[in-house]
Design a protein around this motif. Structure first.
Motif, PDB file in Angstrom:
ATOM      1  N   SER A   2       0.847  -1.202   0.000  1.00 29.78           N
ATOM      2  CA  SER A   2       0.000   0.000   0.000  1.00 29.78           C
ATOM      3  C   SER A   2       0.875   1.242   0.000  1.00 29.78           C
ATOM      4  CB  SER A   2      -0.893   0.059   1.237  1.00 29.78           C
ATOM      5  OG  SER A   2      -1.325  -1.190   1.604  1.00 29.78           O
ATOM      6  N   ALA A   3       1.970   1.223   0.763  1.00 33.58           N
ATOM      7  CA  ALA A   3       2.862   2.384   0.819  1.00 33.58           C
ATOM      8  C   ALA A   3       3.396   2.690  -0.574  1.00 33.58           C
ATOM      9  CB  ALA A   3       4.010   2.121   1.788  1.00 33.58           C
ATOM     10  N   LYS A   4       3.767   1.633  -1.300  1.00 30.60           N
ATOM     11  CA  LYS A   4       4.274   1.810  -2.655  1.00 30.60           C
ATOM     12  C   LYS A   4       3.213   2.422  -3.561  1.00 30.60           C
ATOM     13  CE  LYS A   4       6.993  -0.454  -6.170  1.00 30.60           C
ATOM     14  NZ  LYS A   4       7.498  -1.671  -6.778  1.00 30.60           N
ATOM     15  N   LYS A   5       1.979   1.933  -3.431  1.00 29.60           N
ATOM     16  CA  LYS A   5       0.879   2.456  -4.269  1.00 29.60           C
ATOM     17  C   LYS A   5       0.621   3.931  -3.988  1.00 29.60           C
ATOM     18  CE  LYS A   5      -1.544  -1.611  -5.756  1.00 29.60           C
ATOM     19  NZ  LYS A   5      -1.413  -2.718  -4.746  1.00 29.60           N
ATOM     20  N   ILE A   6       0.664   4.312  -2.698  1.00 22.77           N
ATOM     21  CA  ILE A   6       0.446   5.717  -2.330  1.00 22.77           C
ATOM     22  C   ILE A   6       1.557   6.584  -2.947  1.00 22.77           C
ATOM     23  CG2 ILE A   6       0.451   7.330  -0.370  1.00 22.77           C
ATOM     24  CD1 ILE A   6      -0.829   4.945   1.263  1.00 22.77           C
ATOM     25  N   ALA A   7       2.793   6.085  -2.878  1.00 26.40           N
ATOM     26  CA  ALA A   7       3.922   6.853  -3.425  1.00 26.40           C
ATOM     27  C   ALA A   7       3.801   6.974  -4.946  1.00 26.40           C
ATOM     28  CB  ALA A   7       5.239   6.182  -3.040  1.00 26.40           C
ATOM     29  N   GLU A   8       3.369   5.905  -5.612  1.00 25.54           N
ATOM     30  CA  GLU A   8       3.209   5.956  -7.072  1.00 25.54           C
ATOM     31  C   GLU A   8       2.138   6.971  -7.469  1.00 25.54           C
ATOM     32  OE1 GLU A   8       4.728   1.459  -8.277  1.00 25.54           O
ATOM     33  OE2 GLU A   8       2.580   1.861  -8.026  1.00 25.54           O
ATOM     34  N   ASN A   9       1.067   6.985  -6.703  1.00 27.80           N
ATOM     35  CA  ASN A   9      -0.004   7.944  -6.947  1.00 27.80           C
ATOM     36  C   ASN A   9       0.508   9.379  -6.765  1.00 27.80           C
ATOM     37  OD1 ASN A   9      -2.615   8.928  -7.329  1.00 27.80           O
ATOM     38  ND2 ASN A   9      -3.083   8.818  -5.141  1.00 27.80           N
ATOM     39  N   ALA A  10       1.278   9.599  -5.692  1.00 24.87           N
ATOM     40  CA  ALA A  10       1.847  10.930  -5.430  1.00 24.87           C
ATOM     41  C   ALA A  10       2.799  11.334  -6.562  1.00 24.87           C
ATOM     42  CB  ALA A  10       2.581  10.927  -4.091  1.00 24.87           C
ATOM     43  N   ALA A  11       3.573  10.366  -7.037  1.00 26.62           N
ATOM     44  CA  ALA A  11       4.535  10.660  -8.117  1.00 26.62           C
ATOM     45  C   ALA A  11       3.798  11.059  -9.387  1.00 26.62           C
ATOM     46  CB  ALA A  11       5.424   9.442  -8.367  1.00 26.62           C
ATOM     47  N   LYS A  12       2.736  10.303  -9.707  1.00 28.36           N
ATOM     48  CA  LYS A  12       1.975  10.599 -10.930  1.00 28.36           C
ATOM     49  C   LYS A  12       1.280  11.945 -10.844  1.00 28.36           C
ATOM     50  CE  LYS A  12       1.137   5.868 -12.198  1.00 28.36           C
ATOM     51  NZ  LYS A  12       0.252   4.760 -11.832  1.00 28.36           N
ATOM     52  N   LYS A  13       0.720  12.256  -9.669  1.00 27.88           N
ATOM     53  CA  LYS A  13      -0.081  13.471  -9.539  1.00 27.88           C
ATOM     54  C   LYS A  13       0.749  14.719  -9.335  1.00 27.88           C
ATOM     55  CE  LYS A  13      -4.531  11.703  -8.002  1.00 27.88           C
ATOM     56  NZ  LYS A  13      -5.319  11.418  -6.795  1.00 27.88           N
ATOM     57  N   LEU A  14       1.919  14.575  -8.687  1.00 27.03           N
ATOM     58  CA  LEU A  14       2.635  15.806  -8.315  1.00 27.03           C
ATOM     59  C   LEU A  14       4.151  15.743  -8.503  1.00 27.03           C
ATOM     60  CD1 LEU A  14       2.111  18.643  -6.898  1.00 27.03           C
ATOM     61  CD2 LEU A  14       2.955  17.541  -4.832  1.00 27.03           C
ATOM     62  N   LEU A  15       4.770  14.636  -8.112  1.00 21.34           N
ATOM     63  CA  LEU A  15       6.235  14.664  -7.989  1.00 21.34           C
ATOM     64  C   LEU A  15       6.955  14.633  -9.328  1.00 21.34           C
ATOM     65  CD1 LEU A  15       6.533  12.140  -5.013  1.00 21.34           C
ATOM     66  CD2 LEU A  15       6.345  14.613  -4.901  1.00 21.34           C
ATOM     67  N   ALA A  16       6.396  13.896 -10.290  1.00 21.74           N
ATOM     68  CA  ALA A  16       7.066  13.770 -11.587  1.00 21.74           C
ATOM     69  C   ALA A  16       6.206  14.373 -12.684  1.00 21.74           C
ATOM     70  CB  ALA A  16       7.329  12.297 -11.886  1.00 21.74           C
ATOM     71  N   ASN A  17       6.858  14.995 -13.619  1.00 21.12           N
ATOM     72  CA  ASN A  17       6.189  15.474 -14.828  1.00 21.12           C
ATOM     73  C   ASN A  17       6.477  14.440 -15.905  1.00 21.12           C
ATOM     74  OD1 ASN A  17       5.548  16.574 -17.256  1.00 21.12           O
ATOM     75  ND2 ASN A  17       6.895  18.349 -17.071  1.00 21.12           N
ATOM     76  N   GLN A  18       5.505  13.569 -16.187  1.00 25.38           N
ATOM     77  CA  GLN A  18       5.788  12.409 -17.037  1.00 25.38           C
ATOM     78  C   GLN A  18       6.011  12.753 -18.506  1.00 25.38           C
ATOM     79  OE1 GLN A  18       2.748   9.627 -15.012  1.00 25.38           O
ATOM     80  NE2 GLN A  18       4.464   8.322 -15.524  1.00 25.38           N
ATOM     81  N   VAL A  19       5.797  13.990 -18.869  1.00 32.16           N
ATOM     82  CA  VAL A  19       6.159  14.404 -20.223  1.00 32.16           C
ATOM     83  C   VAL A  19       7.687  14.456 -20.377  1.00 32.16           C
ATOM     84  CG1 VAL A  19       5.993  16.283 -21.915  1.00 32.16           C
ATOM     85  CG2 VAL A  19       4.036  15.744 -20.466  1.00 32.16           C
ATOM     86  N   MET A  20       8.359  14.850 -19.309  1.00 34.31           N
ATOM     87  CA  MET A  20       9.809  15.044 -19.371  1.00 34.31           C
ATOM     88  C   MET A  20      10.599  14.135 -18.445  1.00 34.31           C
ATOM     89  SD  MET A  20       9.780  19.178 -19.368  1.00 34.31           S
ATOM     90  CE  MET A  20      11.564  19.249 -19.461  1.00 34.31           C
ATOM     91  N   GLU A  21       9.910  13.455 -17.532  1.00 34.79           N
ATOM     92  CA  GLU A  21      10.620  12.703 -16.493  1.00 34.79           C
ATOM     93  C   GLU A  21      10.023  11.311 -16.330  1.00 34.79           C
ATOM     94  OE1 GLU A  21      11.609  16.452 -13.479  1.00 34.79           O
ATOM     95  OE2 GLU A  21       9.646  15.514 -13.428  1.00 34.79           O
ATOM     96  N   PHE A  22      10.840  10.378 -15.852  1.00 30.28           N
ATOM     97  CA  PHE A  22      10.294   9.097 -15.420  1.00 30.28           C
ATOM     98  C   PHE A  22      10.599   8.936 -13.932  1.00 30.28           C
ATOM     99  CE2 PHE A  22      14.022   6.368 -14.783  1.00 30.28           C
ATOM    100  CZ  PHE A  22      15.007   7.067 -15.466  1.00 30.28           C
ATOM    101  N   PHE A  23       9.825   8.055 -13.292  1.00 27.45           N
ATOM    102  CA  PHE A  23      10.084   7.876 -11.864  1.00 27.45           C
ATOM    103  C   PHE A  23      10.160   6.400 -11.496  1.00 27.45           C
ATOM    104  CE2 PHE A  23       5.461   7.938 -12.103  1.00 27.45           C
ATOM    105  CZ  PHE A  23       5.106   6.892 -11.284  1.00 27.45           C
ATOM    106  N   GLU A  24      10.840   6.146 -10.377  1.00 26.69           N
ATOM    107  CA  GLU A  24      10.916   4.809  -9.792  1.00 26.69           C
ATOM    108  C   GLU A  24      10.651   4.917  -8.305  1.00 26.69           C
ATOM    109  OE1 GLU A  24      14.570   3.330 -12.674  1.00 26.69           O
ATOM    110  OE2 GLU A  24      14.736   3.037 -10.501  1.00 26.69           O
ATOM    111  N   VAL A  25       9.846   3.986  -7.789  1.00 27.32           N
ATOM    112  CA  VAL A  25       9.507   4.007  -6.373  1.00 27.32           C
ATOM    113  C   VAL A  25      10.168   2.819  -5.694  1.00 27.32           C
ATOM    114  CG1 VAL A  25       7.608   3.747  -4.737  1.00 27.32           C
ATOM    115  CG2 VAL A  25       7.320   5.190  -6.747  1.00 27.32           C
ATOM    116  N   ARG A  26      10.777   3.080  -4.540  1.00 22.01           N
ATOM    117  CA  ARG A  26      11.421   2.001  -3.802  1.00 22.01           C
ATOM    118  C   ARG A  26      11.047   2.118  -2.321  1.00 22.01           C
ATOM    119  NH1 ARG A  26      17.256   0.680  -2.369  1.00 22.01           N
ATOM    120  NH2 ARG A  26      17.612   2.904  -2.386  1.00 22.01           N
ATOM    121  N   VAL A  27      10.459   1.045  -1.776  1.00 15.46           N
ATOM    122  CA  VAL A  27      10.165   1.018  -0.342  1.00 15.46           C
ATOM    123  C   VAL A  27      11.427   0.510   0.358  1.00 15.46           C
ATOM    124  CG1 VAL A  27       8.671   0.063   1.439  1.00 15.46           C
ATOM    125  CG2 VAL A  27       7.735   0.539  -0.821  1.00 15.46           C
ATOM    126  N   LEU A  28      11.916   1.276   1.350  1.00 20.02           N
ATOM    127  CA  LEU A  28      13.195   0.900   2.005  1.00 20.02           C
ATOM    128  C   LEU A  28      12.972  -0.116   3.122  1.00 20.02           C
ATOM    129  CD1 LEU A  28      14.977   4.360   2.183  1.00 20.02           C
ATOM    130  CD2 LEU A  28      14.945   2.703   0.343  1.00 20.02           C
TER     131      LEU A  28
END
Lengths: 81, 81
Positions: A55-81
């Motif tokens: 669930s933590a990973k899913k929340i982070a992916e959602n945050a990345a898609k909505k705010l943290l990354a601009n997918q036109v110019m950037e890609f992102f990777e999520v890692r739970v530590l």
């Protein structure tokens, strides 16, 4: 439970990265000659309250898609530590 | 040989991170309530020409100390991929 999650956001490989090029120039000026390429991205460290790591990973992916990354110019990777 | 090395540069834990606080506010405004803390740093991906992984790491550490990180406000970690 509280999970530490890292979101790595980097410029797409197909795009120029002017900040990276500037850093490479700076390193050369400092006499560091062994560096062939530099790309500069963001690392966002999140503390997420979630029932489990998945669930933590899913929340982070959602945050990345909505705010943290601009997918036109950037890609992102999520890692739970 | 060419090594991929990642340098993670984050604000020191003792310091406020206004950019992280702004991101956290933004996430809350988007309805993402599970996030307890955000810290924003840089991730610098280097391609380094070196004899072995150990030398590549040393070159990256030198680059981080001299240019990539401001050790008054930031700490860094080097990882050879």
């Amino acid at each position: 439970m509280l999970y530490s999650v890292e979101v790595k956001v980097m410029p797409l490989k197909e795009l120029l990265d002017p900040q990276g090029k500037a850093v490479m120039g700076g390193l050369e000026n400092l006499g560091i000659q062994e560096i062939r390429d530099v790309r500069v991205g963001k690392l966002i460290a999140l503390q997420i309250e979630a029932a489990d790591a998945d669930s933590a990973k899913k929340i982070a992916e959602n945050a990345a898609k909505k705010l943290l990354a601009n997918q036109v110019m950037e890609f992102f990777e999520v890692r739970v530590l």
